[in-house]
Design a protein around this motif. Structure first.
Motif, PDB file in Angstrom:
ATOM      1  N   THR A 127       0.827  -1.207   0.000  1.00 35.50           N
ATOM      2  CA  THR A 127       0.000   0.000   0.000  1.00 35.50           C
ATOM      3  C   THR A 127       0.860   1.256   0.000  1.00 35.50           C
ATOM      4  O   THR A 127       0.623   2.195  -0.770  1.00 35.50           O
ATOM      5  CB  THR A 127      -0.940  -0.001   1.222  1.00 35.50           C
ATOM      6  N   SER A 128       1.888   1.264   0.827  1.00 32.35           N
ATOM      7  CA  SER A 128       2.743   2.450   0.911  1.00 32.35           C
ATOM      8  C   SER A 128       3.724   2.525  -0.257  1.00 32.35           C
ATOM      9  O   SER A 128       3.948   3.614  -0.807  1.00 32.35           O
ATOM     10  CB  SER A 128       3.508   2.444   2.244  1.00 32.35           C
ATOM     11  N   ARG A 131       2.032   3.715  -3.535  1.00 31.04           N
ATOM     12  CA  ARG A 131       1.779   5.149  -3.493  1.00 31.04           C
ATOM     13  C   ARG A 131       3.070   5.946  -3.627  1.00 31.04           C
ATOM     14  O   ARG A 131       3.131   6.941  -4.354  1.00 31.04           O
ATOM     15  CB  ARG A 131       1.087   5.516  -2.180  1.00 31.04           C
ATOM     16  N   ASP A 187      -6.752   9.104  -2.147  1.00 28.57           N
ATOM     17  CA  ASP A 187      -5.394   8.966  -2.665  1.00 28.57           C
ATOM     18  C   ASP A 187      -4.893  10.245  -3.310  1.00 28.57           C
ATOM     19  O   ASP A 187      -3.674  10.499  -3.330  1.00 28.57           O
ATOM     20  CB  ASP A 187      -5.337   7.816  -3.676  1.00 28.57           C
ATOM     21  N   GLU A 263       0.031   9.479   5.807  1.00 23.07           N
ATOM     22  CA  GLU A 263      -0.640   8.271   6.292  1.00 23.07           C
ATOM     23  C   GLU A 263      -0.833   8.299   7.806  1.00 23.07           C
ATOM     24  O   GLU A 263      -1.816   7.731   8.319  1.00 23.07           O
ATOM     25  CB  GLU A 263       0.166   7.038   5.894  1.00 23.07           C
ATOM     26  N   GLY A 272      -7.082   2.407   3.053  1.00 18.70           N
ATOM     27  CA  GLY A 272      -6.330   1.202   3.363  1.00 18.70           C
ATOM     28  C   GLY A 272      -5.341   1.460   4.493  1.00 18.70           C
ATOM     29  O   GLY A 272      -5.236   2.569   5.033  1.00 18.70           O
ATOM     30  N   GLY A 274      -1.518   1.529   5.312  1.00 17.02           N
ATOM     31  CA  GLY A 274      -0.124   1.536   4.913  1.00 17.02           C
ATOM     32  C   GLY A 274       0.776   1.504   6.130  1.00 17.02           C
ATOM     33  O   GLY A 274       0.332   1.301   7.270  1.00 17.02           O
TER      34      GLY A 274
END
Length: 327
Positions: A127-128, A131, A187, A263, A272, A274
């Motif tokens: 997830t991280s 991104r 996002d 985050e 989500g 991260g």
């Protein structure tokens, strides 16, 4: 009756030079004039100097043996990590603070095992990382032309050059509240924070690299007809590559830090979980093993990106310029 006269044979002497002359010629051939000896010595010295300069100019591209690589590159970080773990465990045994404030390495490892067993560990990382990489690529696409524009146009440099320097020194976490208000918890907000943190670093790195290009390169390029975009692509960018690469590394660092700040502050089920959100969740529930797990994963991802992407690029640039002895 006629008398026949007999002529006695004369001692036949060998034709050619006399013995004394032969010895003299041999001696003269063995001797060298002082001027000839000095010239020969000078030529020998010049040949040795030329060979030495050629050896210095030659780039050694042979790879180091596996054992040498393990000893010089793998063993030192392994020893450092082992020492950190030993000191950490000693501090836990010494009871310098409460257990819930400083968990043991085994407790953090249990947290890793639980996340792996639940199938969430790779999800946190992906997830991280997804991104961060996408935000960095967007920053690269914006920061590169912006840096060239600032470096090559005096008016633009005077207008926004100081602004870029100020934005680079501004903490990325300062952009999170306005990004949430402007774009909401999605996002797009994450990418906006990454861009605002990374674009100034990439642009300033390229500006620094262009400023260090020797003017002789630019004059030679103009003489050969490399002007405008051709001169930028074939002359300016290759010559500014070391500074540009340093700006890219710093831009990635700012991208990663900006993402972690976003985050941690902005949390939503739609975003989500991260690594930054994992860190904040550990603080919320008071789980220090989870907090340490998030910190270690953030650190490992940053190191891995540097080793897999930026270090090979840096070695390639140095090797092409003859500044790297061994690959």
């Amino acid at each position: 009756m006629g008398r026949t006269e007999t002529t006695a044979p004369k001692d036949s002497a060998p034709e050619g030079p006399a013995a004394g002359d032969t010895a003299g010629d041999t001696a003269s051939k063995g001797r060298t004039a002082p001027g000839d000896s000095a010239d020969a010595a000078l030529q020998h010295d010049l040949a040795g100097l030329e060979a030495g300069l050629d050896a210095l100019d030659t780039v050694q591209t042979g790879r180091a043996p596996l054992r040498q690589t393990l000893v010089q590159k793998v063993l030192p970080p392994v020893i450092a990590v082992a020492l950190v773990l030993v000191v950490w465990q000693i501090l836990v045994w010494a009871k310098i603070t409460d257990d819930y404030k400083l968990p043991s390495p085994s407790a953090v490892w249990d947290e890793v095992a639980d996340a792996w067993a639940q199938g969430t560990l790779l999800g946190y990382i992906w997830t991280s990382v997804s991104r961060g990489l996408l935000g960095f690529l967007l920053s690269l696409a914006i920061g590169t032309p912006l840096g060239l524009l600032v470096a090559r146009v005096r008016f633009v440099r005077a207008a926004i050059g100081p602004i870029l320097s100020g934005l680079q020194s501004l903490p990325s976490v300062a952009w999170v509240p306005p990004a949430v208000i402007w774009l909401g918890l999605n996002d797009s907000m994450m990418y906006a924070v990454i861009l605002l943190g990374a674009v100034p670093s990439i642009a300033n790195g390229l500006v620094s690299g262009v400023d260090q290009v020797p003017p002789l390169f630019l004059r030679a390029g103009r003489t050969l007809g490399a002007t405008g975009l051709r001169g930028t692509w074939h002359i300016v960018m290759p010559a500014a590559l070391p500074g540009y690469l340093a700006g890219l590394k710093q831009g990635w660092a700012f991208s990663w830090r900006s993402l972690m700040a976003a985050e941690i502050i902005a949390s939503s089920p739609d975003l989500g979980v991260g690594l930054g959100q994992l860190l904040e969740n550990g603080r919320t529930v008071g789980s220090m093993p989870m907090v340490f797990l998030a910190i270690f994963l953030i650190l490992i991802v940053g190191i891995a990106i540097d080793l897999l992407i930026f270090s090979p690029l840096e070695r390639r640039v140095l090797r092409r310029r003859g500044l790297l002895v061994k690959s």
